[in-house]
Design an enzyme around this catalytic site. Structure first.
Site, PDB file in Angstrom:
ATOM      1  N   ASP A 102       0.881  -1.272   0.020  1.00 42.59           N
ATOM      2  CA  ASP A 102       0.148  -0.007  -0.008  1.00 42.59           C
ATOM      3  C   ASP A 102       0.891   0.981  -0.136  1.00 42.59           C
ATOM      4  OD1 ASP A 102      -1.532   2.173   0.669  1.00 42.59           O
ATOM      5  OD2 ASP A 102      -2.391   1.232   2.507  1.00 42.59           O
ATOM      6  N   LYS A 151       2.697  11.331  -3.484  1.00 40.44           N
ATOM      7  CA  LYS A 151       1.597  10.821  -4.375  1.00 40.44           C
ATOM      8  C   LYS A 151       0.892  11.727  -5.051  1.00 40.44           C
ATOM      9  CE  LYS A 151      -1.612   6.806  -3.501  1.00 40.44           C
ATOM     10  NZ  LYS A 151      -2.282   5.995  -2.732  1.00 40.44           N
ATOM     11  N   GLU A 169      -7.383   0.382  -4.215  1.00 40.03           N
ATOM     12  CA  GLU A 169      -7.180   0.278  -2.911  1.00 40.03           C
ATOM     13  C   GLU A 169      -8.403  -0.178  -2.360  1.00 40.03           C
ATOM     14  OE1 GLU A 169      -5.568   4.266  -2.107  1.00 40.03           O
ATOM     15  OE2 GLU A 169      -3.687   4.009  -2.951  1.00 40.03           O
ATOM     16  N   ASP A 172     -13.239   5.050   1.070  1.00 35.15           N
ATOM     17  CA  ASP A 172     -11.718   5.237   1.360  1.00 35.15           C
ATOM     18  C   ASP A 172     -11.319   6.647   1.440  1.00 35.15           C
ATOM     19  OD1 ASP A 172      -9.118   4.894   1.538  1.00 35.15           O
ATOM     20  OD2 ASP A 172      -8.570   3.549   0.181  1.00 35.15           O
TER      21      ASP A 172
END
Ligand SMILES: Nc1ncnc2c1ncn2[C@@H]1O[C@H](COP(=O)(O)OP(=O)(O)O)[C@@H](O)[C@H]1O
Ligand SMILES: [Mg+2]
Lengths: 606, 223
Positions: free
Chosen positions: A8, A69, A167, A189
């Site tokens: 992850d 990211k 994810e 999420d």
């Protein structure tokens, strides 16, 4: 087959997991910590990653990269209005953001690769084997460029990325494995930088994604920013200091308000204290949960829009959802739970650790790929419509959003002018009518044999693979010859650039190994010197004076080389010192044994 | 659904998706239609549960996840087979798309059916377009705006009823088609019946899409 780990790669934290006895597990570090902060810093002795890098956020803000990211698969223009928040220096080359660290510029995949390498090393140390293959997760709403950038990061880190997996769907895999649920679930999420919602149907081991939606620029970071803005303006008002002029203090404010935000998930009120620059004292303020919630309500409400769209695309009403699963650190906010519960009309599920569930799911997917788990299968979708530019700047859609992947579409191309030898094709992703409102993915030129207009017939196949990444192939229908296509990404590294970065990364790896060995040798030398000093102080009188002197000399020689850069010299001097102190150690051991025996009965000894 | 000769060992393929001799997966042939691909009869009323079960079963057969340890050639086949399977399921899952696909198969015409308004609604729709335009440029808070909106809402409801009517007519045609297929007759009245069904279906599908687009447009404007 060699082991495949699940990773992850988060905006805030990253984790690596593996499968053991049919259950996914997180790889911890020596101290039992599971998360690696996604932070990379340029320290005096080189690049460092994770917890130690996090300490540099306030010490060395302009040389410490966090939230990288957010830059994956992006150009500078995409992040224009948040540039001021980042203390490090950003530029752009070839449509790709570059981050300045010291004398060098790094692309986001290179920085991400450093985090991946740290995870790789952690897994290798823990599992005692070399790791070369991984499944890496990305936000479901990541576009093609962002996925490709993640794959590049893996390559640069020396990892073969066998699958890019979404994810929320990874979380569903871990959740489904544990609960053996059947029915329709929604995975919400909400992490540090991104928001995803995915709606899945679970039936007999099949995880079929019905729809997904999200915002790749919405997360806990945005909550923190609102708090930072509030504090900066209040400090300006009350203390007449503009904190934003002091990058290190600004970072300290950011970290302080984030901690306060986290405390307010459990408490109703908290105190915040901020050290002012130039010794101007402290700024303190109380913050209540109510105040926090009314401040950030608009941010949290923004997550509900994608939720409604996903429901609509899945053809479902909120009441059709059997279970709601929460993933990501930001779902610990009570306000988030309230709003989610209000939307779906049922309390969300939060028994799983929202920090770990994505990595665990990635490990499950890795196990499916290596043939370990055979009864589960994930059928995911592409989050965005794929199309090409047509006349008048309009996008013609080829593969609609929420189509199950792998998905393909074929399109026939011809020429408009006699003897034309190429057709330019522009690939796009997005839901809007006009090209300019969608995301440009790539361009390529189709080679056509020179023939009268309209005669050539070239069939182009657009295939979105199971990673959600586009592959383009073309066939001349007249000759059945296929042609290779070189796609020029709009926001990505070229193949040659990635190759160069892989090479660089190996070169640095060699340097890194050297640096690591030096650091280890220094630490070992220091602890040896300390031990010997202690022995001499305690037992120096038990050996001859000359012998004690020899030991002292060897110790001071080690002290001198210790600060040099040659780890071999340090190890050599350490060996000499150990040799010199051998007799002393033996004498000490003897002595302590003797003293230990005194006053004890024989029966206690054996 | 497989080719007749195995791409790998060149022996004749008798198994459905795999060569029985070398156990390699076989590519779904370009000529395979979606009904055959999903192993269901060429009918317009399909049990969604059965279709789904078949889709899941074939996904377990073809999905690239299960070919990670196989050769590159097999991986490529698995990828394109899975893509075809997904398209097939997406098309057949929806009754309207299923009918449009069947129409294209049966009449060999281009895949998209041109949309056109039903003749009796022509005038009404022209008027509606004017009202829509008027509403778009009007002050929505004004009395006139409110009136126009109410009128458009009534129109929308009317069109939605009309769409439902068409859908029920379509369902009847679907049943007719399936019945005709079940009898399997090749007589001339059967051929005439077949042509009637296909023609009516084509018109209805085209009108339905037309109305559907208008309803969506209306809904988006007055939302
Ligand atoms: N108890 C908490 N209350 C509110 N926010 C939290 C809490 N714990 C973590 N967070 C926030 O969650 C985010 C990190 O979540 P995480 O899932 O690790 O993110 P990512 O997947 O983006 O790396 C950060 O913005 C952090 O501030
Ligand atoms: Mg996350």
């Amino acid at each position: 087959m060699a082991r495949i780990v699940g990773i992850d790669l988060g905006t805030t934290n990253s984790l690596v997991a593996y499968m053991k006895d049919g259950q996914p597990r997180i790889v911890p570090d020596r101290n039992g910590r599971t998360m690696v902060p996604s932070v990379v810093a340029l320290a005096d002795n080189g690049l460092i990653v994770g917890n130690s890098a996090k300490e540099h956020l306030t010490r060395n803000p302009e040389r410490t990269v966090y939230s990288v990211k957010r830059f994956m698969g992006k150009g500078l223009a995409d992040i224009q209005n948040e540039l001021t928040y980042f203390p490090y220096h950003l530029t752009e080359t070839g449509g790709v953001i570059r981050i300045r660290l010291g004398q060098k510029n790094y692309s986001p995949p290179q920085i991400s690769a450093m985090i991946l390498k740290e995870l790789k090393l952690r897994a290798e140390t823990y599992l005692g084997e070399s790791i070369t293959k991984a499944v890496i997760t990305v936000p479901a709403y990541f576009n093609d460029s962002q996925r490709q950038a993640t794959k590049d990061a893996g390559l640069i880190a020396g990892l073969e990325v066998l699958r890019i997996i979404n994810e929320p769907t990874a979380a569903a895999l871990a959740y489904g494995l544990q609960k053996n649920t059947q029915g329709t679930i929604a995975v919400y999420d909400f992490g540090g930088g991104t928001f995803d919602i995915s709606i899945l149907k679970l039936k007999d081991g099949i995880f079929e994604v019905l729809a997904t939606n999200g915002d790749t620029h919405l997360g806990g970071d945005d909550v923190d920013r609102m708090l930072v803005d509030l504090f900066v303006s209040e400090i300006q008002e009350r203390e007449a200091v503009d904190i934003s002029d002091y990058p290190d203090h600004l970072q300290a404010v950011r970290l302080e308000v984030e901690r306060a935000k986290i405390r307010l998930s459990d408490e109703l009120k908290t105190e915040i204290a901020i050290e002012l620059p130039e010794g101007r004292g402290r700024f303190t303020r109380a913050l209540t949960r109510d105040q926090l919630e009314s401040l950030v309500m608009s941010v949290i409400e923004r997550t509900l829009v994608p939720c409604r769209m996903a429901l609509k695309d899945a053809g479902l009403n909120p009441k059709d959802i059997d279970e709601v699963v929460l993933v990501g650190g930001s779902t610990r906010m009570p306000l988030v739970r309230q709003l989610v519960e209000a939307l779906f009309g049922k309390p969300p599920h939060c028994h799983l650790n929202p920090d770990e569930v994505v990595a665990l799911g990635a490990a499950v997917q890795a196990d499916i790929l290596s043939g370990g788990t055979t009864d589960m299968l994930l059928l995911d979708v592409t989050p965005l419509s794929l199309g090409i530019e047509t006349m008048g700047g309009v996008m013609s859609s080829l593969i609609r959003r929420n189509t199950t992947i792998p998905a393909s579409a074929k399109e026939m191309f011809t020429t408009y002018v006699d003897g034309q030898t190429g057709v330019d094709i522009h690939i796009l992703q997005g839901e809007r009518e006009l090209v300019k409102d969608n995301r440009s993915l790539a361009r390529f030129r189709l080679k056509v044999p020179p023939l009268p207009a309209g005669v050539p017939r070239i069939e182009v196949t657009f295939l979105i693979d199971a990673n959600g990444i586009l592959n383009v192939t073309a066939t001349d229908m007249r000759t059945s010859q296929s042609q290779s296509i070189e796609v020029k990404p709009s926001y990505g590294l070229s193949d040659t650039e990635v190759e160069r970065m892989i090479e660089d990364s190996f070169k640095f790896a060699a340097e890194d190994v050297g640096a690591r060995k030096l650091i280890e040798a220094r630490l070992d030398a220091e602890s040896l010197i300390k031990t010997i000093d202690k022995s001499l102080a305690e037992a120096g009188h038990l050996v001859a004076r000359e012998e004690a002197d020899t030991i002292r000399i060897a110790s001071s020689q080690l002290s001198t080389v210790k600060d040099g850069t040659d780890f071999r010299a340090i190890r050599a001097r350490m060996a000499e010192l150990e040799q010199a102190a051998k007799h002393l150690n033996a004498v000490m051991l003897d002595d302590s044994l003797k003293r230990g025996l005194q006053g004890k009965k024989v029966s206690d000894v054996s | 659904m497989a080719r007749s000769m195995c791409w790998h060992c060149q022996s004749e393929v008798t198994g459905e998706y795999f060569c029985e001799r070398c156990v390699k997966v076989q590519p779904v042939s370009k000529e395979t239609d979606y009904f055959t691909c999903l192993g269901v009869p060429r009918r317009l009323t399909l049990d969604p549960k059965k279709l789904e079960a078949k889709f899941y079963e074939l996904s377990r057969t073809f999905h690239p996840d299960f070919y990670q340890t196989k050769s590159t050639a097999e991986q490529t086949i698995s990828l394109s087979n899975a893509a075809v399977l997904n398209t097939a399921y997406r098309t057949l899952r929806d009754p309207i798309q299923r009918a449009e696909y069947l129409l294209a198969l049966e009449t060999g015409s281009v895949k998209d059916i041109r949309t056109s308004p039903p003749a009796d609604l022509f005038e009404e729709i022209l008027e509606l377009q004017d009202t829509l335009e008027e509403y778009r440029t009007s002050d929505r808070g004004s009395d006139q705006g409110h009136q126009l909106r109410a009128a458009l809402q009534a129109e929308q409801e009317g069109l939605e009823r009309r769409k439902e009517e068409m859908e029920s007519q379509l369902r009847q045609l679907f049943a007719d088609w399936d019945k005709l297929q079940d009898t399997g007759e090749a007589t001339s009245p059967a051929r005439a019946e077949r042509n009637r069904i296909l023609k009516q279906m084509r018109d209805l599908l085209s009108h339905r899409t037309y109305i559907n687009n208008i309803v969506n447009d209306l809904a988006a404007t007055i939302a």
